[in-house]
Design a protein around this motif. Structure first.
Motif, PDB file in Angstrom:
ATOM      1  N   ARG A 214       0.813  -1.114   0.084  1.00 11.74           N
ATOM      2  CA  ARG A 214      -0.106  -0.108   0.010  1.00 11.74           C
ATOM      3  C   ARG A 214       0.851   1.216   0.092  1.00 11.74           C
ATOM      4  N   LYS A 215       1.894   1.182   0.824  1.00 11.68           N
ATOM      5  CA  LYS A 215       2.713   2.286   0.909  1.00 11.68           C
ATOM      6  C   LYS A 215       3.453   2.591  -0.632  1.00 11.68           C
ATOM      7  N   MET A 216       3.966   1.454  -1.320  1.00  8.34           N
ATOM      8  CA  MET A 216       4.450   1.752  -2.528  1.00  8.34           C
ATOM      9  C   MET A 216       3.461   2.162  -3.578  1.00  8.34           C
ATOM     10  N   VAL A 217       2.322   2.016  -3.574  1.00  5.51           N
ATOM     11  CA  VAL A 217       1.228   2.276  -4.529  1.00  5.51           C
ATOM     12  C   VAL A 217       1.002   3.803  -4.275  1.00  5.51           C
ATOM     13  N   LEU A 218       0.902   4.394  -2.838  1.00  8.21           N
ATOM     14  CA  LEU A 218       0.666   5.713  -2.509  1.00  8.21           C
ATOM     15  C   LEU A 218       1.682   6.558  -2.894  1.00  8.21           C
ATOM     16  N   GLU A 219       2.905   6.029  -2.715  1.00  8.96           N
ATOM     17  CA  GLU A 219       4.238   6.898  -3.161  1.00  8.96           C
ATOM     18  C   GLU A 219       4.347   7.016  -4.711  1.00  8.96           C
ATOM     19  N   PHE A 220       4.090   5.812  -5.272  1.00  3.99           N
ATOM     20  CA  PHE A 220       3.844   6.033  -6.770  1.00  3.99           C
ATOM     21  C   PHE A 220       3.036   7.082  -7.339  1.00  3.99           C
ATOM     22  N   LEU A 221       1.702   7.125  -6.960  1.00  4.68           N
ATOM     23  CA  LEU A 221       0.628   8.112  -7.011  1.00  4.68           C
ATOM     24  C   LEU A 221       1.284   9.304  -6.630  1.00  4.68           C
ATOM     25  N   GLY A 222       1.703   9.808  -5.437  1.00  2.00           N
ATOM     26  CA  GLY A 222       2.013  11.182  -4.965  1.00  2.00           C
ATOM     27  C   GLY A 222       3.317  11.494  -5.691  1.00  2.00           C
ATOM     28  N   SER A 223       4.327  10.635  -6.110  1.00  3.78           N
ATOM     29  CA  SER A 223       5.282  11.059  -6.968  1.00  3.78           C
ATOM     30  C   SER A 223       5.068  11.866  -8.293  1.00  3.78           C
ATOM     31  N   GLY A 224       3.865  11.419  -8.976  1.00  2.74           N
ATOM     32  CA  GLY A 224       3.670  11.948 -10.275  1.00  2.74           C
ATOM     33  C   GLY A 224       2.271  12.844 -10.601  1.00  2.74           C
ATOM     34  N   VAL A 225       1.478  12.944  -9.673  1.00  3.74           N
ATOM     35  CA  VAL A 225       0.100  13.250  -9.535  1.00  3.74           C
ATOM     36  C   VAL A 225       0.142  14.360  -8.320  1.00  3.74           C
ATOM     37  N   ASP A 226      -0.769  15.261  -8.774  1.00  2.00           N
ATOM     38  CA  ASP A 226      -0.997  16.632  -7.755  1.00  2.00           C
ATOM     39  C   ASP A 226      -2.153  15.936  -6.974  1.00  2.00           C
ATOM     40  N   LEU A 227      -1.759  15.686  -5.569  1.00  5.41           N
ATOM     41  CA  LEU A 227      -2.922  15.156  -4.718  1.00  5.41           C
ATOM     42  C   LEU A 227      -3.322  16.307  -3.554  1.00  5.41           C
ATOM     43  N   SER A 228      -2.962  17.580  -3.929  1.00  5.56           N
ATOM     44  CA  SER A 228      -3.336  18.521  -2.894  1.00  5.56           C
ATOM     45  C   SER A 228      -4.693  18.695  -2.368  1.00  5.56           C
ATOM     46  N   GLN A 229      -5.677  18.102  -3.247  1.00  5.17           N
ATOM     47  CA  GLN A 229      -7.149  18.025  -2.989  1.00  5.17           C
ATOM     48  C   GLN A 229      -7.731  16.688  -2.772  1.00  5.17           C
ATOM     49  N   ALA A 230      -6.738  15.709  -2.877  1.00  6.10           N
ATOM     50  CA  ALA A 230      -7.087  14.233  -2.622  1.00  6.10           C
ATOM     51  C   ALA A 230      -7.190  14.123  -1.004  1.00  6.10           C
ATOM     52  N   THR A 231      -8.202  14.514  -0.175  1.00  7.47           N
ATOM     53  CA  THR A 231      -8.049  14.330   0.983  1.00  7.47           C
ATOM     54  C   THR A 231      -7.987  12.945   1.843  1.00  7.47           C
ATOM     55  N   GLU A 232      -8.727  11.930   1.400  1.00 10.85           N
ATOM     56  CA  GLU A 232      -8.645  10.638   1.956  1.00 10.85           C
ATOM     57  C   GLU A 232      -7.198  10.185   1.226  1.00 10.85           C
ATOM     58  N   ILE A 233      -6.835  10.174   0.166  1.00 10.54           N
ATOM     59  CA  ILE A 233      -5.525   9.695  -0.276  1.00 10.54           C
ATOM     60  C   ILE A 233      -4.473  10.137   0.722  1.00 10.54           C
ATOM     61  N   ASN A 234      -4.527  11.718   0.902  1.00  7.83           N
ATOM     62  CA  ASN A 234      -3.437  12.050   1.698  1.00  7.83           C
ATOM     63  C   ASN A 234      -3.460  11.209   3.259  1.00  7.83           C
ATOM     64  N   GLU A 235      -4.517  11.280   3.477  1.00 10.77           N
ATOM     65  CA  GLU A 235      -4.776  10.573   5.103  1.00 10.77           C
ATOM     66  C   GLU A 235      -3.991   9.079   4.848  1.00 10.77           C
ATOM     67  N   TYR A 236      -4.398   8.501   3.810  1.00 12.03           N
ATOM     68  CA  TYR A 236      -3.989   7.119   3.542  1.00 12.03           C
ATOM     69  C   TYR A 236      -2.492   6.957   3.493  1.00 12.03           C
ATOM     70  N   SER A 237      -1.878   8.024   3.017  1.00 11.33           N
ATOM     71  CA  SER A 237      -0.326   8.394   2.671  1.00 11.33           C
ATOM     72  C   SER A 237       0.522   8.493   4.043  1.00 11.33           C
ATOM     73  N   ALA A 238      -0.296   9.425   4.860  1.00  6.55           N
ATOM     74  CA  ALA A 238       0.329   9.651   6.333  1.00  6.55           C
ATOM     75  C   ALA A 238       0.092   8.175   7.085  1.00  6.55           C
ATOM     76  N   ARG A 239      -0.984   7.388   6.908  1.00  2.00           N
ATOM     77  CA  ARG A 239      -1.071   6.270   7.773  1.00  2.00           C
ATOM     78  C   ARG A 239       0.011   5.338   7.543  1.00  2.00           C
ATOM     79  N   TYR A 240       0.469   5.281   6.068  1.00  2.00           N
ATOM     80  CA  TYR A 240       1.584   4.220   5.694  1.00  2.00           C
ATOM     81  C   TYR A 240       2.829   4.786   5.322  1.00  2.00           C
ATOM     82  N   ASP A 241       3.062   6.036   6.049  1.00  2.00           N
ATOM     83  CA  ASP A 241       4.147   6.850   6.151  1.00  2.00           C
ATOM     84  C   ASP A 241       4.760   6.860   4.573  1.00  2.00           C
TER      85      ASP A 241
END
Length: 284
Positions: free
Chosen positions: A94-121
């Motif tokens: 899960r951490k790897m998938v979230l990092e891949f998304l965040g590395s190439g896409v603007d997630l500034s308005q993706a509140t839930e995804i950002n919460e997931y990213s924080a959960r999985y460091d």
């Protein structure tokens, strides 16, 4: 009068989730079982009013006897399954998938995804500052909604909502290959020239703001979008007799956007162009 207990005809299956037995109806998914057990499973491409498409892979879990991790949103729960939802393997995936998304896409308005990213460091900075990112101009082709593909995570929700799951218009689909993979109209036509009927159901399911009400976009651009201060009033659409339920989002005594409850038996979260966008008369 004879009362028939129809609950007896429902077949149950029992699975073990993180060491606890959980019973669900036959045909329910692992995600359903996780929800019944109170496990907060991250999802991006999943929505309860859409058919699972298994593309985001953040809902994966570990099932004993399976070589690979399985998507919980679509895998049916089977009798005797041994499921781990928070193992090291699951967390790493899960951490790897979230990092891949965040590395190439603007997630500034993706509140839930950002919460997931924080959960999985998830740490996108480890991919370096020179990583390739999506950089496209915002498409504003009408006064109803905008398309900002810098924020698109290719969850396919909009495609499903436009297709078999809701509108059956099929105005959008996946186009391109590799890093150029994107959601597009037919032959990349401008939205007003495409098959789009402006129901806005694609906007309703977008988890990142890649599809956004023009009214919301304008307020955000003016730094005046104050979601915490908005009120949401549920009412019935006044245009016809179908009985669609509306959720009116109001800021400064003005309707700024309209949604519909996913659990409503008439709409299931879907509306037509009048219900979704035809609210300006209220302020006249």
């Amino acid at each position: 009068m004879t009362v028939v207990d129809r609950t007896e005809s429902i077949t149950k299956v029992t699975v073990r989730i993180d060491g606890a037995d959980v019973s669900v109806n036959e045909g329910d998914t692992i995600l359903d079982a996780c929800n019944a057990h109170g496990v907060d499973t991250p999802t991006i491409c999943y929505a309860e009013n859409l058919t699972p498409v298994n593309v985001c892979r953040v809902c994966v879990v570990e099932v004993e006897g399976n070589r690979t991790l399985v998507p919980s949103c679509s895998r049916p729960a089977e009798e005797g399954m041994e499921i781990q939802t928070d193992s090291e393997r699951v967390r790493h995936s899960r951490k790897m998938v979230l990092e891949f998304l965040g590395s190439g896409v603007d997630l500034s308005q993706a509140t839930e995804i950002n919460e997931y990213s924080a959960r999985y460091d998830a740490d996108v900075s480890r991919y370096g500052d020179d990583r390739q990112v999506i950089d496209e101009p915002i498409l504003i082709q009408d006064e109803l909604y905008i398309r900002d593909y810098d924020k698109c995570v290719l969850c396919y929700k909009c495609v499903s909502a436009c297709g078999d799951d809701a509108q059956h218009t099929f105005a959008i689909a996946v186009a391109g290959r590799g890093f150029d993979n994107r959601i597009s109209t037919e032959f990349d036509a401008a939205l007003p020239d495409s098959a789009c009927v402006y129901c806005g159901n694609c906007v309703a399911v977008c988890p990142t703001g890649a599809l956004q009400f023009k009214s919301e976009f304008d307020l955000r651009r003016a730094d005046n979008w104050r979601e915490d201060e908005q009120t949401v009033t549920q009412t019935v659409c006044s245009y016809c007799g179908v009985g669609c339920n509306l959720e009116l989002h109001v800021q400064d005594n003005e309707i700024v956007k309209v949604t519909s409850p996913v659990d409503h038996s008439v709409t299931h979260g879907n509306l037509c162009i009048k219900g979704r966008f035809g609210y300006q008369y209220v302020g006249n």
